[in-house]
Design a protein around this motif. Structure first.
Motif, PDB file in Angstrom:
ATOM      1  N   PRO A  86      -7.337  35.906  48.605  1.00 49.84           N
ATOM      2  CA  PRO A  86      -7.208  34.619  47.914  1.00 49.84           C
ATOM      3  C   PRO A  86      -8.324  33.623  48.244  1.00 49.84           C
ATOM      4  CG  PRO A  86      -5.068  35.315  48.730  1.00 49.84           C
ATOM      5  CD  PRO A  86      -6.080  36.297  49.258  1.00 49.84           C
ATOM      6  N   MET A  87      -8.818  33.639  49.480  1.00 49.30           N
ATOM      7  CA  MET A  87      -9.896  32.706  49.842  1.00 49.30           C
ATOM      8  C   MET A  87     -11.194  33.112  49.154  1.00 49.30           C
ATOM      9  SD  MET A  87     -10.408  29.889  51.510  1.00 49.30           S
ATOM     10  CE  MET A  87      -9.061  29.808  52.695  1.00 49.30           C
ATOM     11  N   GLN A  88     -11.480  34.396  49.124  1.00 46.27           N
ATOM     12  CA  GLN A  88     -12.685  34.858  48.426  1.00 46.27           C
ATOM     13  C   GLN A  88     -12.614  34.504  46.940  1.00 46.27           C
ATOM     14  OE1 GLN A  88     -12.037  38.910  49.802  1.00 46.27           O
ATOM     15  NE2 GLN A  88     -14.097  38.924  50.707  1.00 46.27           N
ATOM     16  N   ARG A  89     -11.469  34.750  46.349  1.00 49.90           N
ATOM     17  CA  ARG A  89     -11.269  34.456  44.923  1.00 49.90           C
ATOM     18  C   ARG A  89     -11.427  32.961  44.654  1.00 49.90           C
ATOM     19  NH1 ARG A  89      -7.382  37.564  44.372  1.00 49.90           N
ATOM     20  NH2 ARG A  89      -5.715  36.154  44.986  1.00 49.90           N
ATOM     21  N   ALA A  90     -10.859  32.133  45.508  1.00 51.89           N
ATOM     22  CA  ALA A  90     -10.939  30.680  45.324  1.00 51.89           C
ATOM     23  C   ALA A  90     -12.384  30.192  45.441  1.00 51.89           C
ATOM     24  CB  ALA A  90     -10.057  29.963  46.341  1.00 51.89           C
ATOM     25  N   PHE A  91     -13.152  30.743  46.380  1.00 50.43           N
ATOM     26  CA  PHE A  91     -14.558  30.358  46.498  1.00 50.43           C
ATOM     27  C   PHE A  91     -15.302  30.701  45.209  1.00 50.43           C
ATOM     28  CE2 PHE A  91     -14.035  29.071  50.727  1.00 50.43           C
ATOM     29  CZ  PHE A  91     -15.223  28.573  51.224  1.00 50.43           C
ATOM     30  N   HIS A  92     -14.987  31.844  44.632  1.00 54.50           N
ATOM     31  CA  HIS A  92     -15.626  32.246  43.375  1.00 54.50           C
ATOM     32  C   HIS A  92     -15.197  31.329  42.225  1.00 54.50           C
ATOM     33  CE1 HIS A  92     -17.219  34.774  40.213  1.00 54.50           C
ATOM     34  NE2 HIS A  92     -16.027  34.770  39.638  1.00 54.50           N
ATOM     35  N   GLU A  93     -13.903  31.132  42.079  1.00 54.00           N
ATOM     36  CA  GLU A  93     -13.382  30.366  40.945  1.00 54.00           C
ATOM     37  C   GLU A  93     -13.714  28.887  41.016  1.00 54.00           C
ATOM     38  OE1 GLU A  93      -9.261  31.507  40.926  1.00 54.00           O
ATOM     39  OE2 GLU A  93      -9.725  33.493  40.087  1.00 54.00           O
ATOM     40  N   GLU A  94     -13.856  28.353  42.212  1.00 55.01           N
ATOM     41  CA  GLU A  94     -14.171  26.926  42.369  1.00 55.01           C
ATOM     42  C   GLU A  94     -15.673  26.675  42.527  1.00 55.01           C
ATOM     43  OE1 GLU A  94     -12.196  24.431  41.918  1.00 55.01           O
ATOM     44  OE2 GLU A  94     -10.335  25.596  41.788  1.00 55.01           O
ATOM     45  N   HIS A  95     -16.483  27.716  42.365  1.00 51.49           N
ATOM     46  CA  HIS A  95     -17.942  27.596  42.477  1.00 51.49           C
ATOM     47  C   HIS A  95     -18.328  26.961  43.803  1.00 51.49           C
ATOM     48  CE1 HIS A  95     -17.933  28.728  38.292  1.00 51.49           C
ATOM     49  NE2 HIS A  95     -17.055  27.774  38.071  1.00 51.49           N
ATOM     50  N   ALA A  96     -17.731  27.475  44.880  1.00 46.48           N
ATOM     51  CA  ALA A  96     -17.917  26.902  46.210  1.00 46.48           C
ATOM     52  C   ALA A  96     -19.111  27.518  46.938  1.00 46.48           C
ATOM     53  CB  ALA A  96     -16.649  27.089  47.030  1.00 46.48           C
ATOM     54  N   LEU A  97     -20.070  27.997  46.186  1.00 46.48           N
ATOM     55  CA  LEU A  97     -21.268  28.554  46.798  1.00 46.48           C
ATOM     56  C   LEU A  97     -22.427  28.390  45.839  1.00 46.48           C
ATOM     57  CD1 LEU A  97     -21.846  31.873  45.608  1.00 46.48           C
ATOM     58  CD2 LEU A  97     -19.442  31.694  46.276  1.00 46.48           C
ATOM     59  N   GLN A  98     -23.587  28.358  46.413  1.00 45.67           N
ATOM     60  CA  GLN A  98     -24.789  28.387  45.586  1.00 45.67           C
ATOM     61  C   GLN A  98     -25.622  29.571  46.034  1.00 45.67           C
ATOM     62  OE1 GLN A  98     -26.765  24.605  45.111  1.00 45.67           O
ATOM     63  NE2 GLN A  98     -24.866  23.627  44.511  1.00 45.67           N
ATOM     64  N   CYS A  99     -26.309  29.470  47.156  1.00 42.33           N
ATOM     65  CA  CYS A  99     -27.097  30.623  47.591  1.00 42.33           C
ATOM     66  C   CYS A  99     -26.199  31.692  48.209  1.00 42.33           C
ATOM     67  CB  CYS A  99     -28.199  30.204  48.556  1.00 42.33           C
ATOM     68  SG  CYS A  99     -27.693  30.023  50.281  1.00 42.33           S
ATOM     69  N   GLY A 100     -25.039  31.301  48.754  1.00 44.13           N
ATOM     70  CA  GLY A 100     -24.077  32.245  49.299  1.00 44.13           C
ATOM     71  C   GLY A 100     -24.271  32.614  50.754  1.00 44.13           C
ATOM     72  N   TYR A 101     -25.323  32.122  51.377  1.00 40.61           N
ATOM     73  CA  TYR A 101     -25.603  32.527  52.756  1.00 40.61           C
ATOM     74  C   TYR A 101     -24.506  32.097  53.730  1.00 40.61           C
ATOM     75  CZ  TYR A 101     -28.588  34.362  56.367  1.00 40.61           C
ATOM     76  OH  TYR A 101     -29.085  35.127  57.375  1.00 40.61           O
ATOM     77  N   CYS A 102     -23.985  30.909  53.560  1.00 41.47           N
ATOM     78  CA  CYS A 102     -22.960  30.395  54.470  1.00 41.47           C
ATOM     79  C   CYS A 102     -21.559  30.870  54.100  1.00 41.47           C
ATOM     80  CB  CYS A 102     -22.976  28.871  54.482  1.00 41.47           C
ATOM     81  SG  CYS A 102     -22.366  28.138  52.930  1.00 41.47           S
TER      82      CYS A 102
END
Length: 173
Positions: A86-102
């Motif tokens: 669910p946390m991975q999915r939420a990061f994807h759906e909420e656009h909680a990343l740009q470069c993704g490194y962090c």
């Protein structure tokens, strides 16, 4: 050389390791868990955060020998049956990343936060993620993603089970 036995993402490994080998390098170079990035190597950025016995640790500050007898969960070990956590999915759906490194470290720290506090306020989320730096986002979407995952995990009863139980496997090089 010291011998370690540790369970990583549900699989038990036994290896001889150099006494000064960092857990992050053991995970990446020996086990191929490249989803855990090497960030700053100084514990400042949190990109290398993993769960050790369910608690978040910065794997650049833990020696591989210190992981002996412990269970490690990386971002790669979160999904169930091909589905995102669910946390991975939420990061994807909420656009909680740009470069993704962090992102892997943020996800792991957020899961530990929800273990402690399954319904955090925005301020508590921000405090819970201190020590995990993102240079690309304004943290707004990250906070929104953690809030979304928290609600989903509470509704699905997953708040206390961030890691995926996997069949026991032994790997001895």
């Amino acid at each position: 050389m010291p011998r370690v036995r540790t369970k990583v993402d549900g699989v038990t490994y036994e290896d001889e390791v150099e006494p000064r080998l960092l857990l992050v390098h053991y995970l990446r170079e020996r086990l191929g868990k490249v989803g855990t990035p090497v960030g700053c190597d100084t514990t400042n950025c949190g990109a290398c955060t993993v769960l050790m016995d369910g608690l978040s640790v910065k794997s650049c500050s833990v020696l591989a020998v210190q992981a002996d007898g412990h269970e490690i969960t990386t971002v790669e070990g979160l999904g169930r049956g091909g589905e995102l956590h669910p946390m991975q999915r939420a990061f994807h759906e909420e656009h909680a990343l740009q470069c993704g490194y962090c992102t892997p470290g943020m996800i792991m720290a957020a899961i530990d936060l929800l273990r402690e506090n399954p319904d955090p306020s925005d301020a508590e989320i921000r405090r819970g993620l201190e020590g995990n730096l993102c240079r690309c986002t304004g943290y707004q979407n990250i906070v929104r993603a953690v809030r979304r995952a928290a609600a989903e995990m509470r509704a699905g009863g997953d708040a206390d089970a961030p890691a995926v139980p996997r069949p026991e496997a032994e790997v001895t090089p």
